[in-house]
Design a protein around this motif. Structure first.
Motif, short mmCIF file in Angstrom:
data_model
loop_
_atom_site.label_atom_id
_atom_site.label_comp_id
_atom_site.label_asym_id
_atom_site.label_seq_id
_atom_site.Cartn_x
_atom_site.Cartn_y
_atom_site.Cartn_z
N UNK A 1 -4.25 -33.59 40.78
CA UNK A 1 -3.11 -34.50 40.68
C UNK A 1 -2.78 -34.65 39.21
N UNK A 2 -1.57 -35.05 38.94
CA UNK A 2 -1.14 -35.25 37.55
C UNK A 2 -1.36 -36.70 37.15
N UNK A 3 -1.55 -36.91 35.88
CA UNK A 3 -1.71 -38.28 35.39
C UNK A 3 -0.45 -39.10 35.65
N UNK A 4 0.70 -38.44 35.77
CA UNK A 4 1.93 -39.16 36.13
C UNK A 4 1.73 -39.88 37.46
N UNK A 5 1.02 -39.21 38.39
CA UNK A 5 0.76 -39.83 39.69
C UNK A 5 -0.06 -41.10 39.54
N UNK A 6 -1.09 -41.05 38.72
CA UNK A 6 -1.98 -42.21 38.56
C UNK A 6 -1.29 -43.35 37.85
N UNK B 1 -13.30 -25.41 48.35
CA UNK B 1 -12.30 -26.37 47.88
C UNK B 1 -12.76 -26.88 46.53
N UNK B 2 -11.91 -26.71 45.53
CA UNK B 2 -12.19 -27.20 44.18
C UNK B 2 -11.29 -28.38 43.90
N UNK B 3 -11.89 -29.49 43.54
CA UNK B 3 -11.14 -30.68 43.13
C UNK B 3 -11.23 -30.79 41.62
N UNK B 4 -10.11 -30.99 40.98
CA UNK B 4 -10.09 -31.18 39.52
C UNK B 4 -9.94 -32.66 39.22
N UNK B 5 -10.80 -33.17 38.35
CA UNK B 5 -10.66 -34.56 37.95
C UNK B 5 -9.36 -34.73 37.15
N UNK B 6 -8.89 -35.94 37.09
CA UNK B 6 -7.72 -36.25 36.26
C UNK B 6 -8.17 -36.50 34.84
#
Length: 166
Positions: A48-53, A81-86
Protein backbone atom coordinates in the motif's frame (compact mmCIF):
# COMPACT_ATOMS: atom_id res chain seq x y z
CA UNK A 1 -1.15 -6.77 -9.50
CA UNK A 2 -1.25 -3.22 -10.70
CA UNK A 3 -0.06 -0.51 -8.36
CA UNK A 4 2.07 2.54 -8.20
CA UNK A 5 2.01 6.18 -9.10
CA UNK A 6 3.95 6.61 -12.31
CA UNK A 7 3.73 4.81 -15.62
CA UNK A 8 7.51 4.53 -15.90
CA UNK A 9 7.52 2.21 -12.87
CA UNK A 10 4.10 0.58 -12.98
CA UNK A 11 1.19 -0.02 -15.28
CA UNK A 12 -1.28 2.75 -14.43
CA UNK A 13 -5.02 3.01 -14.33
CA UNK A 14 -5.61 5.15 -17.36
CA UNK A 15 -6.15 8.28 -15.29
CA UNK A 16 -3.66 10.97 -16.20
CA UNK A 17 -2.22 13.60 -13.89
CA UNK A 18 0.35 16.36 -14.25
CA UNK A 19 3.23 16.88 -11.87
CA UNK A 20 5.89 19.48 -12.52
CA UNK A 21 4.89 19.60 -16.18
CA UNK A 22 5.12 15.83 -16.68
CA UNK A 23 2.11 13.67 -17.47
CA UNK A 24 1.80 10.31 -15.77
CA UNK A 25 -0.82 7.69 -15.04
CA UNK A 26 -2.23 7.42 -11.55
CA UNK A 27 -1.82 4.12 -9.82
CA UNK A 28 -4.32 2.03 -7.98
CA UNK A 29 -4.77 2.32 -4.26
CA UNK A 30 -4.89 -0.75 -2.07
CA UNK A 31 -8.67 -0.23 -1.95
CA UNK A 32 -8.99 -0.29 -5.75
CA UNK A 33 -6.92 -3.47 -5.88
CA UNK A 34 -9.08 -5.14 -3.21
CA UNK A 35 -12.15 -4.66 -5.41
CA UNK A 36 -10.59 -6.04 -8.59
CA UNK A 37 -10.24 -9.67 -9.63
CA UNK A 38 -6.89 -11.23 -8.82
CA UNK A 39 -5.14 -13.08 -11.66
CA UNK A 40 -3.81 -16.59 -11.18
CA UNK A 41 -0.12 -16.44 -10.29
CA UNK A 42 2.60 -18.35 -8.47
CA UNK A 43 3.48 -15.29 -6.39
CA UNK A 44 1.80 -12.05 -5.35
CA UNK A 45 3.38 -8.87 -4.04
CA UNK A 46 0.99 -6.71 -2.05
CA UNK A 47 1.77 -3.23 -0.82
CA UNK A 48 0.00 0.00 0.00
CA UNK A 49 1.10 3.57 -0.46
CA UNK A 50 1.68 5.98 2.38
CA UNK A 51 -1.00 8.14 0.74
CA UNK A 52 -3.45 5.41 1.78
CA UNK A 53 -2.34 5.52 5.41
CA UNK A 54 -2.53 9.30 5.54
CA UNK A 55 -6.20 9.44 4.57
CA UNK A 56 -7.60 6.08 5.67
CA UNK A 57 -8.01 4.13 8.89
CA UNK A 58 -5.57 1.34 9.68
CA UNK A 59 -8.47 -1.13 10.08
CA UNK A 60 -9.66 -0.40 6.54
CA UNK A 61 -6.20 -0.81 5.03
CA UNK A 62 -5.66 -4.08 6.91
CA UNK A 63 -9.04 -5.30 5.63
CA UNK A 64 -7.99 -4.47 2.05
CA UNK A 65 -4.75 -6.45 2.47
CA UNK A 66 -6.73 -9.41 3.85
CA UNK A 67 -9.22 -9.23 0.97
CA UNK A 68 -6.45 -9.35 -1.62
CA UNK A 69 -4.74 -12.22 0.24
CA UNK A 70 -8.01 -14.14 0.36
CA UNK A 71 -8.57 -13.65 -3.38
CA UNK A 72 -4.99 -14.68 -4.18
CA UNK A 73 -5.32 -17.85 -2.10
CA UNK A 74 -8.61 -18.69 -3.82
CA UNK A 75 -6.85 -18.47 -7.19
CA UNK A 76 -3.77 -20.42 -6.14
CA UNK A 77 -3.62 -21.87 -2.62
CA UNK A 78 0.07 -22.69 -3.09
CA UNK A 79 1.16 -19.23 -4.22
CA UNK A 80 3.78 -17.26 -2.32
CA UNK A 81 2.50 -13.97 -0.99
CA UNK A 82 4.89 -11.14 -0.20
CA UNK A 83 3.65 -8.25 1.91
CA UNK A 84 5.67 -5.05 1.86
CA UNK A 85 5.64 -2.86 4.94
CA UNK A 86 4.78 0.79 4.51
CA UNK A 87 7.35 3.52 4.87
CA UNK A 88 7.00 7.28 4.82
CA UNK A 89 8.90 8.47 7.86
CA UNK A 90 10.95 10.96 5.85
CA UNK A 91 8.23 12.40 3.60
CA UNK A 92 8.69 16.14 3.42
CA UNK A 93 4.96 17.01 3.18
CA UNK A 94 3.55 15.37 6.34
CA UNK A 95 4.22 18.53 8.32
CA UNK A 96 2.51 18.54 11.72
CA UNK A 97 0.83 15.22 10.91
CA UNK A 98 4.14 13.35 10.73
CA UNK A 99 3.99 11.71 14.17
CA UNK A 100 0.37 10.60 13.63
CA UNK A 101 1.22 9.10 10.23
CA UNK A 102 4.31 7.35 11.60
CA UNK A 103 2.22 5.82 14.40
CA UNK A 104 -0.32 4.59 11.86
CA UNK A 105 2.45 3.16 9.68
CA UNK A 106 3.89 1.31 12.71
CA UNK A 107 0.46 -0.01 13.67
CA UNK A 108 -0.29 -1.28 10.18
CA UNK A 109 3.16 -2.84 9.81
CA UNK A 110 2.67 -4.69 13.11
CA UNK A 111 -0.64 -6.04 11.82
CA UNK A 112 0.98 -7.12 8.56
CA UNK A 113 3.67 -8.91 10.58
CA UNK A 114 0.94 -10.79 12.50
CA UNK A 115 -0.72 -11.80 9.21
CA UNK A 116 2.59 -13.12 7.87
CA UNK A 117 3.48 -14.88 11.13
CA UNK A 118 0.17 -16.77 11.02
CA UNK A 119 0.69 -18.22 7.51
CA UNK A 120 3.78 -19.99 6.17
CA UNK A 121 2.93 -18.97 2.59
CA UNK A 122 3.08 -15.27 3.47
CA UNK A 123 6.36 -13.40 3.89
CA UNK A 124 6.68 -9.88 5.25
CA UNK A 125 9.43 -7.79 3.70
CA UNK A 126 10.35 -4.94 6.00
CA UNK A 127 10.94 -2.15 3.49
CA UNK A 128 10.47 0.51 6.18
CA UNK A 129 13.50 -0.53 8.21
CA UNK A 130 15.65 -0.83 5.10
CA UNK A 131 14.54 2.58 3.82
CA UNK A 132 15.16 4.21 7.20
CA UNK A 133 18.63 2.64 7.44
CA UNK A 134 19.50 3.67 3.88
CA UNK A 135 18.36 7.26 4.53
CA UNK A 136 20.53 7.41 7.65
CA UNK A 137 23.49 6.28 5.53
CA UNK A 138 22.67 8.65 2.65
CA UNK A 139 22.23 5.84 0.11
CA UNK A 140 19.56 7.70 -1.88
CA UNK A 141 16.88 5.03 -2.19
CA UNK A 142 14.17 7.69 -2.00
CA UNK A 143 13.33 10.44 -4.47
CA UNK A 144 13.57 14.08 -3.45
CA UNK A 145 10.11 14.02 -1.86
CA UNK A 146 11.42 11.32 0.54
CA UNK A 147 8.35 9.15 -0.05
CA UNK A 148 8.63 7.53 -3.47
CA UNK A 149 11.53 5.33 -4.50
CA UNK A 150 14.32 6.82 -6.58
CA UNK A 151 15.49 4.80 -9.59
CA UNK A 152 18.15 3.32 -7.30
CA UNK A 153 15.47 2.54 -4.71
CA UNK A 154 13.22 0.84 -7.27
CA UNK A 155 16.13 -1.37 -8.31
CA UNK A 156 16.91 -2.19 -4.67
CA UNK A 157 13.30 -3.19 -3.96
CA UNK A 158 13.18 -5.26 -7.16
CA UNK A 159 16.37 -7.05 -6.07
CA UNK A 160 14.86 -7.78 -2.65
CA UNK A 161 11.74 -9.24 -4.25
CA UNK A 162 13.81 -11.29 -6.68
CA UNK A 163 15.95 -12.69 -3.88
CA UNK A 164 12.89 -13.57 -1.83
CA UNK A 165 11.17 -15.33 -4.72
CA UNK A 166 14.18 -17.45 -5.76
Amino acid sequence: MEAGFASRFYKGTGKFNKLRGKTFRSGRSIFDMAQRPVPNADAYVISAAANDIYWKKVNNIERAFKTIIQKAKAKNPNARILLLTLHGDHYTKWGRGRSKVNRKISELNNRLRAIADADSKITLIDIRTQINESEAQGQGLLAKDKLHYSAKGSKAVAALLKDELQ
